[in-house]
Write an enzyme that holds these catalytic residues in place. Structure first.
Site, short mmCIF file in Angstrom:
data_model
loop_
_atom_site.label_atom_id
_atom_site.label_comp_id
_atom_site.label_asym_id
_atom_site.label_seq_id
_atom_site.Cartn_x
_atom_site.Cartn_y
_atom_site.Cartn_z
N THR A 85 0.88 -1.17 0.00
CA THR A 85 0.00 0.00 0.00
C THR A 85 0.91 1.21 0.00
O THR A 85 2.08 1.11 0.34
CB THR A 85 -0.89 -0.01 1.27
OG1 THR A 85 -1.83 -1.06 1.16
CG2 THR A 85 -1.65 1.27 1.47
N THR A 93 -1.21 0.48 6.88
CA THR A 93 -0.85 -0.55 5.92
C THR A 93 -0.74 -1.89 6.65
O THR A 93 -0.46 -1.91 7.85
CB THR A 93 0.46 -0.23 5.17
OG1 THR A 93 0.88 -1.39 4.43
CG2 THR A 93 1.58 0.20 6.10
N ASP A 105 -8.88 -2.42 4.13
CA ASP A 105 -9.03 -1.24 5.00
C ASP A 105 -8.79 0.07 4.25
O ASP A 105 -9.30 1.12 4.64
CB ASP A 105 -8.03 -1.33 6.16
CG ASP A 105 -6.58 -1.38 5.64
OD1 ASP A 105 -6.29 -2.25 4.78
OD2 ASP A 105 -5.76 -0.55 6.06
N1 ASP Z 1 -3.99 -2.77 3.63
C1 ASP Z 1 -3.91 -3.27 2.29
C2 ASP Z 1 -5.07 -4.17 2.01
O1 ASP Z 1 -5.38 -5.01 2.82
C3 ASP Z 1 -2.63 -3.99 1.99
C4 ASP Z 1 -1.37 -3.40 2.59
O2 ASP Z 1 -1.39 -2.41 3.27
O3 ASP Z 1 -0.29 -3.96 2.36
O4 ASP Z 1 -5.65 -4.08 0.97
#
Ligand code: ASP
Length: 292
Positions: free
Chosen positions: A161, A211, A192
């Site tokens: 992210t 993230t 999220d």
């Molecule tokens: N939070 C992101 C999701 O679950 C992924 C990430 O932050 O690496 O889509």
């Protein structure tokens, strides 16, 4: 001379894997943080700075967001993004948006042009099209594997992210986050990142971007849970760590960037690493992937 207070932080995701080489993303984050610094010193609004930063992080293809996103289990890239203005509490977001180059800017337009906070799927795409946003004409050649992600990861549970938080010289705070989500996710899965509260939060006191695996972040309360702890008197670092501990208790890991009204910055994670950078009117610039 007027003593101007400003602060900002960026992340390129908490999915960094120990032992891999992130020199390219660190150089990129360093340059981007320097650009944000110049803008904030010139009194640019925090909202503009976080949008510009996330747009660059999306379009460079180095991170799991925008151009660096991977297809879901049905073979489509679906993008999530959100943005929030702490001063007005206005917010906009898009979820499961297919094939637009700048999801964060579509999210900002949702905030500015609609009575809604979140548009999803084909409705989000129709809105982006009506608003004249650039569509990805040739998805097969546009999307690329981000730095630190191997072809084997695409079949695993890799994720990433990007996010930005800023305090501007007028005292306003803003946050923005964007992602391609978890690799191989089910079609229509939303994490999220586009959710105002779990993934992104900004108010008069604090701006936060999260993230990590979205399912755990959502179930922990995410960014808003940090903001509420902070408002009730907890120190910034403790508020962030309590939320990350909750994510760990639920079986996940992740990372947080946050800035406060006083210019305090936190960049904490409990994953193997988090690509990150920060700068402020009172601290030296920081660019790191590992070592808390
Ligand atoms: N939070 C992101 C999701 O679950 C992924 C990430 O932050 O690496 O889509």
């Amino acid at each position: 001379m007027l003593n101007k207070t400003w602060a900002m932080a960026l992340h390129g995701g908490a999915g960094a894997v120990a032992g891999r080489d992130y020199a390219e993303t660190e150089h990129h984050l360093e340059r981007l943080a320097a650009d944000c610094r110049t803008r904030l010193e010139d009194d640019a609004p925090a909202l503009d700075v976080v949008e510009l930063a996330v747009r660059e992080l999306e379009s460079c293809g180095l991170y799991v967001a925008g151009r660096g996103s991977a297809p879901n289990s049905a073979g489509h890239v679906e993008l999530d993004a959100s943005i929030m203005d702490g001063r007005t509490r206005e917010a906009g977001a898009v979820a499961a948006l297919r094939d637009f180059a700048s999801p964060v800017s579509v999210a900002r337009r949702v905030m500015q042009k609609t009575p809604h906070v979140l548009l999803a799927g084909p409705g989000a795409a129709a809105f982006a099209r009506r608003e004249g946003f650039t569509e990805v004409a040739d998805p097969t050649n546009w999307y690329r594997l981000p730095v630190g992600v191997t072809i084997e990861d695409v079949d695993g549970f890799a994720h990433g992210t990007v996010g930005a938080v800023a305090l501007d010289t007028s005292g306003a705070l803003a946050a923005a986050t964007s992602t391609g989500g978890t690799f191989g996710k089910l079609e229509g899965r939303v994490g999220d990142t586009p959710l105002i509260g779990p993934g992104t939060w900004a108010d008069d006191d604090i701006a936060i971007s999260c993230t990590g695996i979205g399912e755990h972040i959502i179930r922990s309360g995410g960014a808003a849970a940090i903001a509420f702890r902070f408002r009730s008197g907890l120190a910034l670092g403790d508020a962030v760590d309590e939320m990350l501990d909750e994510v760990a208790r639920l079986g996940g890991d992740g990372g947080i960037i946050a800035v406060t009204r006083s210019g305090e910055i936190a960049m904490h994670y409990n994953s193997q690493g988090m690509k990150r950078a920060s700068a402020s009117s009172s601290t030296d610039p920081v660019v790191r992937t590992f070592e808390n």
